[in-house]
Design a protein around this motif. Sequence first.
Motif, PDB file in Angstrom:
ATOM      1  N   PRO A   1       0.811  -1.224   0.000  1.00  0.00           N
ATOM      2  CA  PRO A   1       0.000   0.000   0.000  1.00  0.00           C
ATOM      3  C   PRO A   1       0.844   1.273   0.000  1.00  0.00           C
ATOM      4  O   PRO A   1       1.937   1.312   0.546  1.00  0.00           O
ATOM      5  CB  PRO A   1      -0.811  -0.103   1.288  1.00  0.00           C
ATOM      6  CG  PRO A   1      -0.022  -0.989   2.161  1.00  0.00           C
ATOM      7  CD  PRO A   1       0.714  -1.937   1.271  1.00  0.00           C
TER       8      PRO A   1
ATOM      9  N   TYR B   1      -0.506   4.227   3.596  1.00  0.00           N
ATOM     10  CA  TYR B   1      -1.394   3.681   4.631  1.00  0.00           C
ATOM     11  C   TYR B   1      -0.782   3.954   6.000  1.00  0.00           C
ATOM     12  O   TYR B   1       0.435   3.881   6.159  1.00  0.00           O
ATOM     13  CB  TYR B   1      -1.574   2.177   4.436  1.00  0.00           C
ATOM     14  CG  TYR B   1      -2.685   1.794   3.482  1.00  0.00           C
ATOM     15  CD1 TYR B   1      -3.075   2.635   2.447  1.00  0.00           C
ATOM     16  CD2 TYR B   1      -3.344   0.589   3.619  1.00  0.00           C
ATOM     17  CE1 TYR B   1      -4.089   2.276   1.584  1.00  0.00           C
ATOM     18  CE2 TYR B   1      -4.354   0.219   2.750  1.00  0.00           C
ATOM     19  CZ  TYR B   1      -4.724   1.072   1.741  1.00  0.00           C
ATOM     20  OH  TYR B   1      -5.726   0.718   0.885  1.00  0.00           O
TER      21      TYR B   1
ATOM     22  N   ASN C   1      -9.683  -3.471   1.842  1.00  0.00           N
ATOM     23  CA  ASN C   1      -8.946  -2.712   2.861  1.00  0.00           C
ATOM     24  C   ASN C   1      -8.849  -1.246   2.464  1.00  0.00           C
ATOM     25  O   ASN C   1      -8.187  -0.897   1.505  1.00  0.00           O
ATOM     26  CB  ASN C   1      -7.539  -3.290   3.031  1.00  0.00           C
ATOM     27  CG  ASN C   1      -6.752  -2.579   4.112  1.00  0.00           C
ATOM     28  OD1 ASN C   1      -7.295  -1.790   4.881  1.00  0.00           O
ATOM     29  ND2 ASN C   1      -5.472  -2.850   4.180  1.00  0.00           N
ATOM     30  N   LEU C   2      -9.492  -0.392   3.238  1.00  0.00           N
ATOM     31  CA  LEU C   2      -9.412   1.051   3.029  1.00  0.00           C
ATOM     32  C   LEU C   2      -8.623   1.686   4.163  1.00  0.00           C
ATOM     33  O   LEU C   2      -8.938   2.772   4.624  1.00  0.00           O
ATOM     34  CB  LEU C   2     -10.816   1.657   2.918  1.00  0.00           C
ATOM     35  CG  LEU C   2     -11.649   1.147   1.751  1.00  0.00           C
ATOM     36  CD1 LEU C   2     -13.053   1.723   1.786  1.00  0.00           C
ATOM     37  CD2 LEU C   2     -10.977   1.455   0.424  1.00  0.00           C
ATOM     38  N   ASP C   3      -7.591   0.976   4.630  1.00  0.00           N
ATOM     39  CA  ASP C   3      -6.724   1.429   5.720  1.00  0.00           C
ATOM     40  C   ASP C   3      -7.517   1.727   6.988  1.00  0.00           C
ATOM     41  O   ASP C   3      -7.295   2.719   7.676  1.00  0.00           O
ATOM     42  CB  ASP C   3      -5.898   2.647   5.305  1.00  0.00           C
ATOM     43  CG  ASP C   3      -4.722   2.892   6.247  1.00  0.00           C
ATOM     44  OD1 ASP C   3      -4.204   1.909   6.820  1.00  0.00           O
ATOM     45  OD2 ASP C   3      -4.332   4.056   6.419  1.00  0.00           O
TER      46      ASP C   3
ATOM     47  N   CYS D   1      -5.428   0.245  -7.755  1.00  0.00           N
ATOM     48  CA  CYS D   1      -6.135   1.105  -6.802  1.00  0.00           C
ATOM     49  C   CYS D   1      -7.492   0.496  -6.485  1.00  0.00           C
ATOM     50  O   CYS D   1      -8.149  -0.070  -7.356  1.00  0.00           O
ATOM     51  CB  CYS D   1      -6.301   2.515  -7.363  1.00  0.00           C
ATOM     52  SG  CYS D   1      -4.727   3.364  -7.607  1.00  0.00           S
TER      53      CYS D   1
ATOM     54  N   GLY E   1      -9.822   2.254  -4.183  1.00  0.00           N
ATOM     55  CA  GLY E   1     -10.690   3.240  -3.546  1.00  0.00           C
ATOM     56  C   GLY E   1     -11.918   3.560  -4.369  1.00  0.00           C
ATOM     57  O   GLY E   1     -12.110   3.083  -5.483  1.00  0.00           O
TER      58      GLY E   1
ATOM     59  N   GLU F   1      -7.087   6.607  -5.089  1.00  0.00           N
ATOM     60  CA  GLU F   1      -7.252   6.279  -3.665  1.00  0.00           C
ATOM     61  C   GLU F   1      -6.923   4.815  -3.397  1.00  0.00           C
ATOM     62  O   GLU F   1      -7.206   3.952  -4.222  1.00  0.00           O
ATOM     63  CB  GLU F   1      -8.716   6.478  -3.231  1.00  0.00           C
ATOM     64  CG  GLU F   1      -9.087   7.855  -2.854  1.00  0.00           C
ATOM     65  CD  GLU F   1     -10.477   7.880  -2.243  1.00  0.00           C
ATOM     66  OE1 GLU F   1     -10.759   8.884  -1.587  1.00  0.00           O
ATOM     67  OE2 GLU F   1     -11.275   6.946  -2.415  1.00  0.00           O
ATOM     68  N   ASN F   2      -6.406   4.574  -2.224  1.00  0.00           N
ATOM     69  CA  ASN F   2      -6.142   3.216  -1.757  1.00  0.00           C
ATOM     70  C   ASN F   2      -5.398   2.402  -2.807  1.00  0.00           C
ATOM     71  O   ASN F   2      -5.849   1.353  -3.250  1.00  0.00           O
ATOM     72  CB  ASN F   2      -7.432   2.530  -1.333  1.00  0.00           C
ATOM     73  CG  ASN F   2      -8.113   3.293  -0.226  1.00  0.00           C
ATOM     74  OD1 ASN F   2      -8.966   4.125  -0.494  1.00  0.00           O
ATOM     75  ND2 ASN F   2      -7.706   3.058   1.004  1.00  0.00           N
TER      76      ASN F   2
END
Length: 130
Positions: free
Chosen positions: A29, A32, A81-83, A114, A116, A121-122
Amino acid sequence: MKLIVYSLFLLFISCKGIDENEVYGKYYPVSYNNTFDTIIIKKEGKYRRVLYDKMKRKLLDYESTYSLDANSIKFESFYFNLDKNLVAFPDDVKDVDMTFSTYFEEIDGNLSLCFGYHEGENCYKKLLSK
């Protein structure tokens, strides 16, 4: 100018498709703070996922399948997983029953994925081999 180059790159790989051999490897990541997560894409249609919380406790370590299509990848049994703060919400990692598709892109010269809701994002960058 950056937007034009980025758009041309996406157009190029979407028309051509990505070379499968470039896809294989370990992704980690970008930016993160609450988790450290790796996705290892293997040649035999499988990927391995290992995830730690910010206290360095391993919360996930599993293997599942994926499929490639041009410049996109579809993961089975995917943990989204979005942190998240997994110290506060450790049960969140039990949710690995979704399928998720995304596409490969170049970020800062690295092959990336990515996950997100919004562009950029992410993201996970591929670990360059030495």
